[in-house]
Design a protein around this motif. Sequence first.
Motif, short mmCIF file in Angstrom:
data_model
loop_
_atom_site.label_atom_id
_atom_site.label_comp_id
_atom_site.label_asym_id
_atom_site.label_seq_id
_atom_site.Cartn_x
_atom_site.Cartn_y
_atom_site.Cartn_z
N HIS A 83 0.82 -1.21 0.00
CA HIS A 83 0.00 0.00 0.00
C HIS A 83 0.86 1.27 0.00
CE1 HIS A 83 -3.57 -2.50 0.91
NE2 HIS A 83 -4.18 -1.51 0.29
N LYS A 84 1.97 1.23 0.71
CA LYS A 84 2.88 2.37 0.71
C LYS A 84 3.46 2.59 -0.68
CE LYS A 84 4.17 2.32 5.60
NZ LYS A 84 5.23 2.03 6.60
N MET A 85 3.83 1.51 -1.35
CA MET A 85 4.36 1.63 -2.71
C MET A 85 3.27 2.11 -3.67
SD MET A 85 6.41 -1.12 -5.05
CE MET A 85 7.89 -0.95 -4.05
N MET A 86 2.06 1.59 -3.50
CA MET A 86 0.94 2.01 -4.34
C MET A 86 0.72 3.52 -4.22
SD MET A 86 -3.08 0.88 -3.99
CE MET A 86 -3.46 2.13 -2.73
N GLU A 87 0.70 4.03 -2.99
CA GLU A 87 0.54 5.46 -2.76
C GLU A 87 1.66 6.26 -3.41
OE1 GLU A 87 -1.75 7.26 -1.39
OE2 GLU A 87 -2.89 6.07 0.03
N SER A 88 2.89 5.75 -3.27
CA SER A 88 4.04 6.43 -3.84
C SER A 88 3.95 6.50 -5.36
CB SER A 88 5.33 5.71 -3.42
OG SER A 88 6.45 6.29 -4.04
N LEU A 89 3.55 5.40 -5.99
CA LEU A 89 3.43 5.36 -7.45
C LEU A 89 2.32 6.28 -7.94
CD1 LEU A 89 3.89 1.52 -8.06
CD2 LEU A 89 5.54 3.34 -8.60
N LEU A 90 1.22 6.36 -7.18
CA LEU A 90 0.13 7.27 -7.54
C LEU A 90 0.57 8.73 -7.40
CD1 LEU A 90 -2.93 5.51 -5.85
CD2 LEU A 90 -2.70 5.99 -8.30
N ASN A 91 1.23 9.03 -6.30
CA ASN A 91 1.65 10.41 -6.05
C ASN A 91 2.67 10.91 -7.06
OD1 ASN A 91 -0.02 10.62 -3.79
ND2 ASN A 91 1.58 9.96 -2.37
N SER A 92 3.53 10.00 -7.52
CA SER A 92 4.56 10.37 -8.48
C SER A 92 4.07 10.27 -9.93
CB SER A 92 5.79 9.46 -8.30
OG SER A 92 5.46 8.11 -8.60
N ALA A 97 -3.73 4.73 -12.08
CA ALA A 97 -4.77 4.25 -11.18
C ALA A 97 -4.27 3.00 -10.48
CB ALA A 97 -6.06 3.94 -11.95
N ALA A 98 -4.94 2.63 -9.41
CA ALA A 98 -4.54 1.45 -8.65
C ALA A 98 -5.76 0.59 -8.34
CB ALA A 98 -3.85 1.86 -7.35
N VAL A 99 -5.52 -0.71 -8.23
CA VAL A 99 -6.55 -1.67 -7.83
C VAL A 99 -6.04 -2.36 -6.57
CG1 VAL A 99 -7.87 -3.72 -8.48
CG2 VAL A 99 -7.23 -2.04 -10.24
N THR A 100 -6.87 -2.39 -5.54
CA THR A 100 -6.42 -2.98 -4.28
C THR A 100 -7.60 -3.60 -3.54
OG1 THR A 100 -5.10 -2.56 -2.29
CG2 THR A 100 -6.67 -0.84 -2.95
N MET A 101 -7.31 -4.36 -2.48
CA MET A 101 -8.37 -5.09 -1.78
C MET A 101 -8.96 -4.34 -0.61
SD MET A 101 -6.74 -8.87 -2.18
CE MET A 101 -5.48 -8.68 -3.43
N HIS A 102 -8.34 -3.27 -0.18
CA HIS A 102 -8.94 -2.41 0.84
C HIS A 102 -8.20 -1.09 0.84
CE1 HIS A 102 -5.58 -2.90 3.74
NE2 HIS A 102 -5.51 -4.13 3.25
N TYR A 103 -8.92 -0.04 1.27
CA TYR A 103 -8.30 1.28 1.32
C TYR A 103 -9.11 2.15 2.28
CZ TYR A 103 -5.99 5.56 -0.14
OH TYR A 103 -5.25 6.72 -0.15
N GLY A 243 -16.00 -5.45 -10.11
CA GLY A 243 -15.56 -5.12 -8.75
C GLY A 243 -16.29 -3.94 -8.15
N TYR A 244 -15.75 -3.47 -7.04
CA TYR A 244 -16.42 -2.50 -6.19
C TYR A 244 -16.18 -1.05 -6.64
CZ TYR A 244 -16.94 -6.62 -3.28
OH TYR A 244 -17.26 -7.87 -2.82
N GLY A 245 -15.26 -0.87 -7.57
CA GLY A 245 -15.14 0.40 -8.27
C GLY A 245 -14.24 1.44 -7.64
N PRO A 246 -14.23 2.64 -8.25
CA PRO A 246 -13.35 3.71 -7.82
C PRO A 246 -13.94 4.51 -6.67
CG PRO A 246 -14.61 4.44 -9.70
CD PRO A 246 -15.01 3.00 -9.46
N GLY A 247 -13.08 4.99 -5.78
CA GLY A 247 -13.51 5.91 -4.74
C GLY A 247 -13.75 7.28 -5.35
N ILE A 248 -14.99 7.79 -5.21
CA ILE A 248 -15.36 9.09 -5.77
C ILE A 248 -15.79 10.00 -4.64
CG2 ILE A 248 -16.89 10.32 -7.37
CD1 ILE A 248 -15.11 8.41 -8.85
N GLY A 249 -15.36 11.24 -4.67
CA GLY A 249 -15.75 12.22 -3.67
C GLY A 249 -15.18 13.57 -4.03
N ILE A 256 -8.51 5.02 -7.21
CA ILE A 256 -8.20 3.81 -6.46
C ILE A 256 -9.42 2.91 -6.52
CG2 ILE A 256 -7.60 2.85 -4.21
CD1 ILE A 256 -6.16 5.46 -3.58
N MET A 257 -9.25 1.75 -7.14
CA MET A 257 -10.33 0.79 -7.34
C MET A 257 -10.27 -0.28 -6.26
SD MET A 257 -11.18 2.08 -10.40
CE MET A 257 -12.26 0.86 -11.15
N ILE A 258 -11.45 -0.73 -5.83
CA ILE A 258 -11.51 -1.77 -4.80
C ILE A 258 -12.01 -3.09 -5.38
CG2 ILE A 258 -12.57 -2.44 -2.59
CD1 ILE A 258 -10.54 -0.17 -2.36
N ILE A 259 -11.34 -4.16 -5.01
CA ILE A 259 -11.82 -5.52 -5.26
C ILE A 259 -11.89 -6.21 -3.90
CG2 ILE A 259 -11.01 -5.76 -7.64
CD1 ILE A 259 -8.51 -7.16 -6.55
#
Length: 390
Positions: A83-92, A97-103, A243-249, A256-259
């Motif tokens: 998750h730390k690497m995912m955040e880093s790759l998104l920020n840079s 986009a990212a797909v992950t199992m919880h966020y 899947g559960y889709g992107p976080g929108i707000g 960030i997509m959730i599965i």
Amino acid sequence: MSEKQVNQIIGNIFNQLADTLNTGEYGKKPKIGITAMGSEHGEKNILEASLKAQKSGIEVIVLGSQTAEGIKTEKIETEDQAHKMMESLLNSKEIDAAVTMHYPFPIGVSTVGRIITPGKGKEMFIATTTGTSSTDKVEGMVKNAIYGIITAKACGIKNPTVGILNIDGARQTEIALKKLQSQGYDITFADSQRADGGSIMRGNDLLMASADVMVMDSLTGNLLIKIFSSYTTGGNYESIGYGYGPGIGEGFEKLIMIISRASGAPLVEGAIKYAAELVRGNCIQIAKDEFAKANEAGLKEILKGLKSTKKEISDEEVVAPKKEVVTSQISGIEIMDLEEAVKVLWKQGIYAESGMGCTGPIILVNDSITKTAIKVLADAEFVSKEQCDC
């Protein structure tokens, strides 16, 4: 130049042409990161899905402890590292986009799922499936409708139809959304495929995808997307859909997509493709545009007026008027508001009784005063003003 170099150049040109056909943009592929650890079906499940998704002109980077030929991987040892690497790759901006199992999405952000309905094999967006749009249920559902519209538009549906699932809060959500529509925000409401129609959807409409976007609270959405994704497998392997889709707000600018940990390779592949489609569709910009339009139409003011206690009448004793024959049914009342609505009519000298019809809660009044009763209820915001001539 050697023959080998010439062949490499020709090969690169053909690869770029293939990418253009897949993405519509010369030389560009959406870059999607996916965390592999934590799946109940093992990391090979994620690697398999990633390899298949890449055939659709997507560059996938797997963050996990295992590797596979033909897929780029970043070796990590724990989910926390992933998750730390995912955040880093998104920020840079190394991934789009990212797909992950919880966020841990902040309050105000929730995910828009995407399913394939069994009735007609049609896709439908479930707004929403995880996260919390608001601590107030009705406010959250109003926001969820906008989140669903954003996501559907990013996936190429120019004018998505919106339906509201017939659950607690649906009627007040409908009133709020129609007020937003009347003040300038463009919403196209769906019609139930049941005989009496309307934008309040029944279970049948879920199966038939009567709306492009089906609005509900995230707990209900979470339950439904689990059922729709695994009803053919017995429940332990989610095989159908995206899947559960992107976080929108509002103000949330990461894709960030959730599965689920129970998501199988076919669904994970669908989630990666869903992410790529949102990247190509410029979802983040569409979100900014839609929130701006909704706020201009008075969204924030409408949400401020949505309080669960706003229609509570005083604790004074309300005496029922003289009993009359009541055969006229008024629908569209929220179940939690039913008794208060009856008392509002009593205070106006209108005899009324509460009941339950085939489509939900109803109020019964005398036939001769139906229009007057509906106007009283509409003025008190228990039913939509569309139900009366006011």
